[in-house]
Design a protein around this motif. Structure first.
Motif, PDB file in Angstrom:
ATOM      1  N   ALA A   1       0.826  -1.209   0.000  1.00  0.00           N
ATOM      2  CA  ALA A   1       0.000   0.000   0.000  1.00  0.00           C
ATOM      3  C   ALA A   1       0.860   1.259   0.000  1.00  0.00           C
ATOM      4  O   ALA A   1       0.579   2.231  -0.727  1.00  0.00           O
ATOM      5  N   ARG A   2       1.911   1.265   0.790  1.00  0.00           N
ATOM      6  CA  ARG A   2       2.784   2.439   0.869  1.00  0.00           C
ATOM      7  C   ARG A   2       3.530   2.665  -0.441  1.00  0.00           C
ATOM      8  O   ARG A   2       3.723   3.806  -0.877  1.00  0.00           O
ATOM      9  N   LEU A   3       3.904   1.560  -1.084  1.00  0.00           N
ATOM     10  CA  LEU A   3       4.675   1.654  -2.319  1.00  0.00           C
ATOM     11  C   LEU A   3       3.842   2.137  -3.490  1.00  0.00           C
ATOM     12  O   LEU A   3       4.301   2.943  -4.313  1.00  0.00           O
ATOM     13  N   THR A   4       2.602   1.670  -3.587  1.00  0.00           N
ATOM     14  CA  THR A   4       1.809   1.915  -4.796  1.00  0.00           C
ATOM     15  C   THR A   4       0.518   2.686  -4.558  1.00  0.00           C
ATOM     16  O   THR A   4      -0.090   3.168  -5.520  1.00  0.00           O
ATOM     17  N   GLY A   5       0.056   2.754  -3.306  1.00  0.00           N
ATOM     18  CA  GLY A   5      -1.248   3.349  -3.043  1.00  0.00           C
ATOM     19  C   GLY A   5      -2.404   2.464  -3.445  1.00  0.00           C
ATOM     20  O   GLY A   5      -3.560   2.913  -3.448  1.00  0.00           O
ATOM     21  N   ASN A   6      -2.151   1.204  -3.769  1.00  0.00           N
ATOM     22  CA  ASN A   6      -3.189   0.287  -4.217  1.00  0.00           C
ATOM     23  C   ASN A   6      -4.339   0.236  -3.207  1.00  0.00           C
ATOM     24  O   ASN A   6      -4.123  -0.007  -2.006  1.00  0.00           O
ATOM     25  N   ALA A   7      -5.559   0.443  -3.687  1.00  0.00           N
ATOM     26  CA  ALA A   7      -6.716   0.526  -2.788  1.00  0.00           C
ATOM     27  C   ALA A   7      -6.991  -0.791  -2.087  1.00  0.00           C
ATOM     28  O   ALA A   7      -7.349  -0.809  -0.901  1.00  0.00           O
ATOM     29  N   LEU A   8      -6.846  -1.914  -2.798  1.00  0.00           N
ATOM     30  CA  LEU A   8      -7.078  -3.211  -2.173  1.00  0.00           C
ATOM     31  C   LEU A   8      -6.036  -3.474  -1.088  1.00  0.00           C
ATOM     32  O   LEU A   8      -6.371  -3.973   0.003  1.00  0.00           O
ATOM     33  N   ALA A   9      -4.798  -3.138  -1.350  1.00  0.00           N
ATOM     34  CA  ALA A   9      -3.750  -3.329  -0.350  1.00  0.00           C
ATOM     35  C   ALA A   9      -4.024  -2.491   0.888  1.00  0.00           C
ATOM     36  O   ALA A   9      -3.854  -2.949   2.028  1.00  0.00           O
ATOM     37  N   ARG A  10      -4.467  -1.253   0.703  1.00  0.00           N
ATOM     38  CA  ARG A  10      -4.785  -0.387   1.843  1.00  0.00           C
ATOM     39  C   ARG A  10      -5.940  -0.975   2.653  1.00  0.00           C
ATOM     40  O   ARG A  10      -5.905  -0.989   3.889  1.00  0.00           O
ATOM     41  N   LYS A  11      -6.961  -1.435   1.969  1.00  0.00           N
ATOM     42  CA  LYS A  11      -8.123  -2.002   2.652  1.00  0.00           C
ATOM     43  C   LYS A  11      -7.725  -3.221   3.481  1.00  0.00           C
ATOM     44  O   LYS A  11      -8.093  -3.343   4.659  1.00  0.00           O
ATOM     45  N   VAL A  12      -6.974  -4.129   2.876  1.00  0.00           N
ATOM     46  CA  VAL A  12      -6.606  -5.359   3.566  1.00  0.00           C
ATOM     47  C   VAL A  12      -5.658  -5.062   4.718  1.00  0.00           C
ATOM     48  O   VAL A  12      -5.765  -5.662   5.801  1.00  0.00           O
ATOM     49  N   ALA A  13      -4.723  -4.144   4.528  1.00  0.00           N
ATOM     50  CA  ALA A  13      -3.818  -3.787   5.614  1.00  0.00           C
ATOM     51  C   ALA A  13      -4.592  -3.208   6.796  1.00  0.00           C
ATOM     52  O   ALA A  13      -4.350  -3.575   7.957  1.00  0.00           O
ATOM     53  N   ASP A  14      -5.519  -2.316   6.510  1.00  0.00           N
ATOM     54  CA  ASP A  14      -6.317  -1.708   7.576  1.00  0.00           C
ATOM     55  C   ASP A  14      -7.150  -2.755   8.317  1.00  0.00           C
ATOM     56  O   ASP A  14      -7.170  -2.811   9.553  1.00  0.00           O
ATOM     57  N   GLU A  15      -7.830  -3.617   7.570  1.00  0.00           N
ATOM     58  CA  GLU A  15      -8.690  -4.624   8.198  1.00  0.00           C
ATOM     59  C   GLU A  15      -7.888  -5.668   8.956  1.00  0.00           C
ATOM     60  O   GLU A  15      -8.306  -6.139  10.024  1.00  0.00           O
ATOM     61  N   THR A  16      -6.725  -6.043   8.426  1.00  0.00           N
ATOM     62  CA  THR A  16      -5.906  -7.045   9.111  1.00  0.00           C
ATOM     63  C   THR A  16      -5.332  -6.478  10.404  1.00  0.00           C
ATOM     64  O   THR A  16      -5.278  -7.176  11.429  1.00  0.00           O
TER      65      THR A  16
END
Length: 659
Positions: A275-290
């Motif tokens: 998420a930090r590297l690309t801003g990918n929305a799915l990565a941000r969502k999963v990181a937040d939820e995890t």
């Protein structure tokens, strides 16, 4: 005699406290009893969230016929593999050597001095009774065969331990490129992941690929394929967040439903980095939820517990699976049908008895409707029977969580994640650090007797070093320093530079002293200590000892990266950082809210060292101050440093980051 597990600090052992089998913990007294009675040891190893461990317990260990045989003819010892990974490693190697495969529950028969002579895994009751009879007969009537077999197996285990590969040359970019190319040849391009079913989350390899991409510009597509497939599949809890242990199929649809702290801590680090590297929305969502799953579902007194069970009320997955009719019952006709289509819940089902594991293969077309549906399903699911929780707190796994939560706080701009990480670290040091030495685990605020192993020292040290970099608090650096000095004193092999033992030199003497450098479900202790040493060496006032130890340790892993890189995911991640210097970013600034310091943390590649503060406040800031009244960032690669920059744009350009 009676069952002696009631006072154990392991929930897994306590699960067996009411068995009619006279279980004991692994102690010198238990081994001495076997010698005095002249009977073999029945050693059973498992863990609290293990489905087949529960099955064998219900079928055999709760059975009075089985108990009568075991109590008369054996000393019965139960071990929690998570509390005693040293014992698990030794007897798993024996099991794999004898049978060609391993797993839990692990069932081993030992001589009173701990030499294995027969090993296996799960046995149904009738087969187990036959095995007990055969082992008893062999012990009583053909002892010479037992002695011969156990001597041979013990000798082979010692050879395996001493024949670990010696170190190679200093790791190079070319070695990393070779390892990545070999790993990617095993990628399942269509479904994500590596190899065939069952598929385990390749957290360390994904982190390594992210770091490889930051160095070379390649490898990100593999992370996106695997990270996306896991995040959208049934292995990920689409309602509450968090990952299950593994997928039984190749498409990440049906998980083995246990949720482990170590998996989620390691995967949080990956998704936060992505998420930090690309801003990918799915990565941000999963990181937040995890992160929220770890804090909300695994939190306990500031620290984090080990796992949620695979079973609920004796049925695997009962809490999590749905039928179309159940969705309609909770949501009504329209929303129920909409949710069934969205979550891939079909009449045929993807799991057992027509039920389905929730997937989310496409983003919902109505975000507000999705949140309402998810809230209602979560409320309904909360009324179902819930899986058991293993409340044991393991030092190393909490170290993973500390590192990941701190990094996620930077990636997502969530200070509450940093608060959780610092609270965990404080509590862990208060409870698990006893007279300067770590203990492996605690339960309910009571620390256990099992001593810490190398991974405990290394994982916690990395977590503390991460906190030091994010907060600027020197107390974390001091605590990490103490842990690494203890590791160097008690775990490093004095005869073979760069090699590490998993147990301390003053720990209980076992059949062999474990020293496995290969990364598995979690990184090896040796690869973890390589990361901690590499980081600390660039923060220490006197770095030479730690630089030398880090270099020798990384050199010891070159055979793994050259020959079997899928068994060296964390080694590869650390090596990718090392071959870049590692990169060090020192920001001379007047406060922790410095915009330039924030940019340095966002732009820093994985494994980089980032510090901020006034000139002289850190080793990396000696002689480096603000420039013309402006905050200034100094970027170094190994011993070579760039000229200072004073803007986020220039810093991003210096690091090759997307600004």
């Amino acid at each position: 005699m009676a069952n002696k597990l009631g006072s154990a600090t392991s929930p897994y052992l306590r699960q067996h406290a009411d068995n009619p089998v006279h279980w004991q913990q692994w102690t010198p007294e238990a081994l001495a009893e076997a010698a005095e009675r002249d009977v073999p040891i029945l050693l059973s190893i498992g863990y609290a969230a293990c489905h087949w461990c529960h099955v064998m317990a219900h079928e055999s260990f709760e059975d009075h016929d089985v108990a009568a045989v075991t109590n008369e003819n054996f000393v019965c010892i139960k071990v929690d593999r998570e509390e005693r990974p040293d014992l698990d490693a030794i007897y798993m190697n024996a099991t794999v050597a004898m049978t060609g495969q391993g797993g839990w529950p692990m069932t081993c028969f030992l001589t009173p001095d701990g030499r294995p002579f027969f090993c296996g895994t799960y046995y149904p009751k009738d087969s187990f009774l036959q095995l007990l009879s055969a082992v008893t007969d062999t012990w009583q009537n053909r002892r010479d065969e037992v002695e011969q077999a156990s001597d041979q197996i013990a000798s082979e285990l010692r050879k395996m331990s001493s024949a670990l590969p010696s170190g190679g040359p200093v790791p190079s970019p070319e070695l990393c490129d070779h390892a990545v190319a070999a790993v990617l040849r095993d990628e399942d391009h269509a479904r994500g992941g590596f190899g065939r079913a069952p598929k385990f989350p390749p957290s360390a390899l994904l982190e390594a690929l992210l770091r490889h991409h930051e160095r070379t510009g390649s490898g990100l597509d593999a992370v996106e394929r695997t990270g996306g497939a896991m995040a959208r599949g049934g292995i990920y809890d689409q309602l509450a967040g968090g990952f299950a242990r593994y997928s039984v199929d190749a498409s990440w649809v049906v998980p083995h439903f246990e949720k482990m702290l170590y998996d989620n801590g390691l995967l949080l680090r990956v998704y936060a980095h992505w998420a930090r590297l690309t801003g990918n929305a799915l990565a941000r969502k999963v990181a937040d939820e995890t992160a929220r799953f770890i804090i909300d579902d695994l939190g306990d007194g500031g620290m984090f517990v080990s796992s949620l069970d695979a079973d609920t009320a004796g049925h695997e997955g009962l809490t999590y699976v749905w039928t179309p009719a159940e969705l309609v019952s909770v949501l009504g006709d329209d929303d129920g049908r909409w949710a069934a289509a969205l979550f891939e819940v079909t009449e045929a089902g993807t799991f057992e008895h027509g039920s389905s594991v929730l997937q989310l293969l496409t983003d919902p077309d109505d975000a507000a409707r999705f949140e309402q549906v998810r809230a209602k399903l979560m409320a309904a699911r909360a009324l179902r029977p819930q899986p058991g929780r293993d409340d044991k707190v393991v030092t190393a796994w909490n170290g993973f969580a500390i590192t990941a939560l701190a990094e996620a706080s930077v990636a997502l701009g969530k200070p509450e994640f940093l608060d959780a990480a610092t609270g965990c670290a404080r509590r862990l040091l208060d409870l698990h650090l006893v007279d300067g030495r770590l203990r492996r685990a605690s339960l309910g605020g009571i620390v256990g007797d099992s001593v810490g192993i190398l991974e405990d020292y290394a994982a916690l040290a990395t977590g503390l070093l991460t906190l030091h970099q994010v907060t600027g608090d020197d107390s974390w650096l001091t605590a990490a320093h103490g842990l690494l000095d203890t590791a160097l004193t008690h775990f490093a092999d004095p005869d073979r530079g760069g090699r590490w033992f998993d147990t301390a030199d003053d720990a209980e003497a076992l059949l062999v002293r474990p020293a496995d450098p290969v990364d598995g479900a979690t990184p090896s202790g040796a690869s973890l200590v390589a990361e901690a040493l590499l980081t600390f060496a660039h923060l220490a006032a006197e770095p030479e000892r730690y630089l030398n130890a880090a270099a020798a340790t990384l050199a010891s892993a070159t055979p793994i990266l050259a020959r079997s890189p899928r068994g060296g995911g964390h080694w590869l991640a650390v090596t990718e950082a090392a071959v870049r210097g590692p990169i060090q970013i020192a920001v001379a600034c007047t406060g922790t809210d410095s915009e330039l310091l924030g940019a340095a943390r966002r732009f820093a590649p994985g494994g980089a060292i980032v510090v901020g503060g006034a000139e002289g406040s850190s080793t990396l800031l000696d002689g480096r101050g603000r420039v013309h009244g402006q905050d200034a960032a100094y970027v170094c690669r190994g011993q070579a440093c760039d000229l200072p920059v004073t803007t986020a744009g220039d810093l991003g350009a210096a690091l090759g980051a997307a600004v």
